[in-house]
Design an enzyme around this catalytic site. Structure first.
Site, PDB file in Angstrom:
ATOM      1  N   TYR A  67      45.584  40.989  38.937  1.00  0.00           N
ATOM      2  CA  TYR A  67      46.902  41.434  38.450  1.00  0.00           C
ATOM      3  C   TYR A  67      47.902  41.722  39.568  1.00  0.00           C
ATOM      4  CZ  TYR A  67      44.136  45.771  38.968  1.00  0.00           C
ATOM      5  OH  TYR A  67      43.289  46.750  39.428  1.00  0.00           O
ATOM      6  N   LYS A  68      47.464  41.586  40.837  1.00  0.00           N
ATOM      7  CA  LYS A  68      48.399  41.846  41.932  1.00  0.00           C
ATOM      8  C   LYS A  68      49.068  40.522  42.340  1.00  0.00           C
ATOM      9  CE  LYS A  68      45.385  45.530  43.737  1.00  0.00           C
ATOM     10  NZ  LYS A  68      46.132  46.729  43.366  1.00  0.00           N
TER      11      LYS A  68
HETATM   12  C1  LIG Z   1      41.093  47.492  46.875  1.00  0.00           C
HETATM   13  C2  LIG Z   1      41.044  47.771  45.406  1.00  0.00           C
HETATM   14  N1  LIG Z   1      39.857  47.754  44.771  1.00  0.00           N
HETATM   15  C3  LIG Z   1      39.781  47.996  43.429  1.00  0.00           C
HETATM   16  C4  LIG Z   1      40.916  48.269  42.696  1.00  0.00           C
HETATM   17  C5  LIG Z   1      40.906  48.599  41.236  1.00  0.00           C
HETATM   18  O1  LIG Z   1      39.914  48.053  40.493  1.00  0.00           O
HETATM   19  P1  LIG Z   1      40.046  47.924  38.907  1.00  0.00           P
HETATM   20  O2  LIG Z   1      40.716  46.617  38.619  1.00  0.00           O
HETATM   21  O3  LIG Z   1      38.664  47.999  38.419  1.00  0.00           O
HETATM   22  O4  LIG Z   1      40.893  49.027  38.383  1.00  0.00           O
HETATM   23  C6  LIG Z   1      42.168  48.292  43.326  1.00  0.00           C
HETATM   24  C7  LIG Z   1      43.373  48.594  42.545  1.00  0.00           C
HETATM   25  O5  LIG Z   1      44.463  48.736  43.000  1.00  0.00           O
HETATM   26  C8  LIG Z   1      42.226  48.039  44.711  1.00  0.00           C
HETATM   27  O6  LIG Z   1      43.401  48.070  45.348  1.00  0.00           O
END
Ligand SMILES: Cc1ncc(COP(=O)(O)O)c(C=O)c1O
Length: 411
Positions: free
Chosen positions: A221-222
């Site tokens: 989603y980024k």
């Molecule tokens: C490095 C990193 N890991 C994990 C996540 C989040 O994981 P999830 O999609 O399970 O909320 C993020 C969310 O910003 C992130 O920046």
């Protein structure tokens, strides 16, 4: 040399080989969006794709769409496309669940496969990674978790370490680790390395095969623009697929899901890391975005990302330095992902004041202003204008206004 005037920025935008992609996104007029590192902008074609899935495939096709609209294979189909973006073989990536869950599955699988000595990670790793890894170490019975400063990861990979995990690009500073070097060091110590690619996929060139990566997880989603909460991916190298088993052996990871057998037999490839029924609406939006990415030359995107971040850093130095603004990101672009973090004692207020002035950034406590540079839709003039607006916010001290001290749930 970074552009020295707004007119030069306009020239760069006109000559930009990625310029045509901006119109593929539905961005509000007059807004400068520098938060694609948190939630990517929406590709225009998503609206029609979701409409089709809902109104045709779901409403009209009903259960038949699992076969006739390609729903049943959506996780592996979109996974194969993401694999191409990440330099992996098509069956090494599957889209499923969230990054947190995929990390749990990856760490659990590695520990269950005998990598049950010390687990090593960066003490400043993303919080969900720290929580999940700590729990997995406990639940799957590894020896223990060692937390070390990010800059010491390399030297801490010793023979008693069985498993290492880290974020390739740090969510706070944007600092980028050397994926190939660290993966090799882990391999030489007999350890597996699980990479978190949340701030890497679509942000920086990634070649999982070339770097010899064992396992990786990441969100979509980024920079990949999959949409809020779009499903994540998990990569499992073909070298380990046979001996790694998901600790959540759900039926969608079974060799023959619809045989309804009572014994679990894992599927080949990364598909064995799928657990339950895929979320088709989320996958539909993601597939539109990934299809857009398949037309992008990642080296060109990286060159533009670096040029944008260099411009940003130079302009901040020229316009904002007297106001106590510091640089939290590495100065060397080779060590930086695709966002730049600035420090300011009232970073929260600054981000709020920027938002009110039409520039969306985000704040990470205690003192970071994060500015995401997404080369598919960020222009050089956007960076130029954003820093002019930041300088005005700092000059006028509007960030001190009471309204900007109000904390919302999502900073
Ligand atoms: C490095 C990193 N890991 C994990 C996540 C989040 O994981 P999830 O999609 O399970 O909320 C993020 C969310 O910003 C992130 O920046």
């Amino acid at each position: 040399m970074t552009p020295a005037s707004r007119a030069e920025c306009e020239d760069l935008d006109r000559a930009d080989p990625l310029g045509r992609f901006r119109s593929e996104f539905d961005l509000p007029a007059g807004l400068i969006y520098l938060d694609g590192n948190s939630l990517g902008a929406m590709p225009r074609n998503v609206t029609a794709a979701l409409q089709k899935v809902a109104a045709e495939e779901w409403a009209r096709g009903l259960i038949r769409s699992w076969n006739h609209a390609g729903w049943v294979d959506a996780g592996t189909r979109v996974g194969a496309k993401i694999a191409r973006l990440l330099g992996a073989a098509e069956d090494e990536v599957v889209v499923a669940d969230s990054t947190s869950i995929n990390l749990y599955k990856a760490i659990g699988a590695a520990i269950q496969a005998g990598h049950d000595g010390w687990v090593l990670t960066d003490e400043g790793n993303f919080p969900t990674d720290l929580y999940v890894v700590e729990a997995a170490v406990r639940q799957f019975g590894a020896k223990g978790l060692r937390l070390v400063p990010r800059e010491r990861l390399r030297e801490e990979i010793r023979s008693d370490v069985d498993l290492v995990t880290a974020s390739h690009v740090d969510y706070r500073t944007g600092h980028m680790l050397d994926m190939a070097e660290l993966t090799e060091a882990a391999g030489a110590a007999g350890a597996l390395f699980v990479w978190d690619l949340c701030h890497s996929a679509g942000a920086v060139p990634v070649d999982l095969a070339e770097a010899g990566v064992d396992l990786a997880v990441g969100c979509t989603y980024k920079y990949l623009n999959g949409g809020p909460g779009s499903p994540a991916f998990i990569h499992v190298s073909s070298r380990f697929q046979d001996r790694l088993r998901s600790p959540i052996p759900g039926w969608f990871g079974h060799q023959d899901t619809f045989a309804f057998g009572s014994e679990y037999a894992p599927a080949g490839g990364a598909r064995r890391f799928q657990a339950g029924t895929p979320g088709i609406l989320g996958l539909a939006g993601l597939e539109v975005a990934v299809d857009l990415w398949l037309d992008v030359d990642m080296a060109t995107a990286r060159a533009k990302s670096v040029a944008l971040s260099e411009l940003l850093i130079d302009r901040v130095g020229e316009r904002c330095a007297p106001h106590g603004v510091g640089l939290a990101s590495p100065r060397d672009p080779a060590l930086r992902g695709s966002h730049v973090s600035l420090t300011h004692p009232d970073a929260h207020g600054v981000v709020q004041a920027l938002g009110a002035a039409g520039v969306i950034a985000d704040h990470r406590p205690p003192d970071l202003v994060r500015l995401g540079l997404t080369p598919l839709y960020t222009r050089f003039v956007d960076v130029w204008d954003a820093i002019e607006i930041l300088a005005e916010v700092l000059d006028s001290q509007t960030y001190r206004e009471a309204a900007f001290a109000v904390r919302e749930r999502v900073p």
